[in-house]
Design a protein around this motif. Structure first.
Motif, PDB file in Angstrom:
ATOM      1  N   ALA A 203       0.837  -1.207   0.000  1.00 22.45           N
ATOM      2  CA  ALA A 203       0.000   0.000   0.000  1.00 22.45           C
ATOM      3  C   ALA A 203       0.872   1.258   0.000  1.00 22.45           C
ATOM      4  CB  ALA A 203      -0.932  -0.011   1.208  1.00 22.45           C
ATOM      5  N   VAL A 320      -5.314   2.936   1.562  1.00 24.20           N
ATOM      6  CA  VAL A 320      -5.526   2.550   0.162  1.00 24.20           C
ATOM      7  C   VAL A 320      -6.618   1.472   0.177  1.00 24.20           C
ATOM      8  CG1 VAL A 320      -4.429   1.732  -1.953  1.00 24.20           C
ATOM      9  CG2 VAL A 320      -3.083   3.037  -0.282  1.00 24.20           C
ATOM     10  N   ALA A 321      -7.818   1.879  -0.241  1.00 30.90           N
ATOM     11  CA  ALA A 321      -9.027   1.070   0.028  1.00 30.90           C
ATOM     12  C   ALA A 321      -8.915  -0.366  -0.468  1.00 30.90           C
ATOM     13  CB  ALA A 321     -10.239   1.763  -0.585  1.00 30.90           C
ATOM     14  N   ARG A 322      -8.201  -0.576  -1.579  1.00 30.29           N
ATOM     15  CA  ARG A 322      -8.214  -1.939  -2.130  1.00 30.29           C
ATOM     16  C   ARG A 322      -7.446  -2.935  -1.256  1.00 30.29           C
ATOM     17  NH1 ARG A 322      -4.602   0.771  -5.536  1.00 30.29           N
ATOM     18  NH2 ARG A 322      -2.580  -0.250  -5.862  1.00 30.29           N
ATOM     19  N   PHE A 323      -6.653  -2.441  -0.287  1.00 30.71           N
ATOM     20  CA  PHE A 323      -5.927  -3.361   0.599  1.00 30.71           C
ATOM     21  C   PHE A 323      -6.717  -3.705   1.864  1.00 30.71           C
ATOM     22  CE2 PHE A 323      -2.584  -1.543  -2.003  1.00 30.71           C
ATOM     23  CZ  PHE A 323      -1.904  -2.688  -2.388  1.00 30.71           C
ATOM     24  N   ARG A 324      -7.826  -2.976   2.104  1.00 27.97           N
ATOM     25  CA  ARG A 324      -8.587  -3.210   3.351  1.00 27.97           C
ATOM     26  C   ARG A 324      -9.137  -4.629   3.467  1.00 27.97           C
ATOM     27  NH1 ARG A 324     -12.041   1.926   2.868  1.00 27.97           N
ATOM     28  NH2 ARG A 324     -10.327   3.403   2.943  1.00 27.97           N
ATOM     29  N   GLU A 326      -8.045  -7.393   2.317  1.00 30.39           N
ATOM     30  CA  GLU A 326      -6.965  -8.349   2.598  1.00 30.39           C
ATOM     31  C   GLU A 326      -6.523  -8.257   4.055  1.00 30.39           C
ATOM     32  OE1 GLU A 326      -3.021  -9.492   0.231  1.00 30.39           O
ATOM     33  OE2 GLU A 326      -4.305  -8.088  -0.863  1.00 30.39           O
ATOM     34  N   ARG A 337     -14.554  -2.961   8.915  1.00 36.63           N
ATOM     35  CA  ARG A 337     -13.434  -2.232   8.308  1.00 36.63           C
ATOM     36  C   ARG A 337     -12.326  -2.004   9.338  1.00 36.63           C
ATOM     37  NH1 ARG A 337     -13.947   3.802   5.530  1.00 36.63           N
ATOM     38  NH2 ARG A 337     -11.755   4.377   5.595  1.00 36.63           N
TER      39      ARG A 337
END
Ligand SMILES: Cc1cc2nc3c(=O)[nH]c(=O)nc-3n(C[C@H](O)[C@H](O)[C@H](O)COP(=O)(O)O)c2cc1C
Length: 364
Positions: A203, A320-324, A326, A337
């Protein structure tokens, strides 16, 4: 002496003179910075400064994203209201204002502890319809011992010394961090820490390669003591262990040294020298719960500080939202979240951050 040598000698003398002048100026700015940071943390009492100023002063010493201090306070004897100051939002790193509301929670928690030191009871609530945090004040409270740690707490962004935190200290710190609607997950297993580190590095790379993120960060960086004292907000380089640079050279120099490789290498040594991570996970993904996550972090940080345990954020995989997803899967938080990622351990203190005066954040 030949003319050429004479010229060189003259140039060198001039450069030496300029260098000495710059150094002396730098030192006097350093002293001004240190005095401002120390004065900010000098003992205060409600009697000296008035109760509202006392409460707000301690609230502003809370952690807050990029040290933008995105808050406005109003109120009196019965309650204090904390409203977001969206002119200090950071849309690149924090597009949904998650960190902004978490920062209001940090401030609310400090305010509540300061109320206890003034003998006032308090209750914190998020008022969705007013988009504000309200701290209601009562009478007859005992000072909460966490209050004492407010002036000592700092984000310590250095490499730590690798020591583990004793389980009983960690249990006490986690217990102090309990607030409704938010849990604290502790990660001390080395293999699991490496897995979190992998996400931090991935990230972080995405952020360093994002011009909008870098531009916004630069806007809030204070490259030398004079800039830091002039603004009294933002991220002063020395607080992150970076050298101070004259303003005219800082922009281009930053572009050269702020690379994914260099920043990732820092993250690796910071994490591998830490005793563990605390991850704050709230029950729902909305501003009221983000405030609770901020309160929980602030209590964790103060309880850790009181025990000599240092901490710093490494929030890249929640920013970085796309790593949340994972990170959530790794920690087993289901569809909740993960709000904030903090490492902890032992280290010497770093230079302390500044804040704007209360008069600039109290509104009628
Ligand atoms: C919601 C939130 C997010 C933060 N994210 C980061 C982060 O990702 N990296 C970091 O180094 N500091 C982060 N910080 C710490 C702030 O930069 C820090 O609180 C501020 O600069 C003031 O410094 P101090 O906490 O030492 O007083 C965050 C703080 C908050 C409240």
């Amino acid at each position: 002496m030949k003319r050429r040598n004479l010229l060189l000698g003259g140039g060198a003398m001039a450069a030496l003179g300029l260098g000495a002048y710059a150094l002396a100026r730098g030192r006097s700015h350093d002293n001004a910075y240190e005095s401002a940071a120390a004065a900010l943390r000098a003992p205060r009492s409600p009697g000296d400064m008035g109760e509202l100023d006392f409460l707000v002063h301690h609230a502003t010493l809370a952690a807050n994203s990029h040290n933008t201090q995105p808050w406005l306070f109003s109120g009196g004897a019965e309650q204090v209201t904390i409203r977001p100051d969206f002119s200090r939002a950071t849309p690149a790193v924090d597009p949904d204002n998650h960190h902004l509301y978490a920062s209001l929670g940090c401030a609310a928690e400090n305010l509540s502890l300061a109320a206890s030191a003034a003998g006032r009871s308090s209750a914190v609530a998020f008022l969705g319809e007013q988009d504000a945090v309200r701290v209601s004040l009562g009478a007859g409270a005992q000072p909460d011992p966490l209050f004492e740690a407010i002036v000592e707490r700092q984000c310590t962004r250095s490499v730590y010394d690798g020591r583990q935190v004793p389980a009983e200290d960690l249990d006490a710190i986690a217990a102090a961090a309990k607030v409704a609607g938010c849990s604290v997950l502790l990660v001390t297993d080395k293999l699991r820490m490496e897995q979190v580190l992998e996400l931090i590095v991935a990230a972080n790379t995405a952020q360093v390669e994002d011009p909008a993120f870098v531009g916004e960060l630069k806007h809030w960086l204070r490259f030398n003591a004079a800039e830091a004292v002039g603004h009294r907000d933002g991220l002063y380089s020395a607080c992150s262990g970076n050298p101070a640079l004259p303003s005219w050279i800082a922009g281009p120099a930053f572009g050269l040294v702020f690379t994914a490789d260099a920043e990732n290498a820092k993250c690796v040594s910071q994490v591998r020298s830490s005793a563990g991570f605390a991850v704050f996970v709230s029950d729902s993904n909305d501003p009221g719960h983000w405030v609770q996550a901020g309160r929980s972090y602030q209590r964790f940080a103060l309880a850790a500080t009181a025990r000599g345990v240092r901490h710093a954020f490494l929030n890249q995989p929640v920013e970085v939202a796309r790593f949340r997803p994972e990170l959530a899967a790794l920690l087993g938080t289901g569809d909740r979240r993960p709000d904030l990622v903090v490492r902890f351990g032992y280290a010497e203190p770093m230079p302390r951050s500044l804040r704007r005066p209360v008069a600039e954040v109290i509104t009628a």
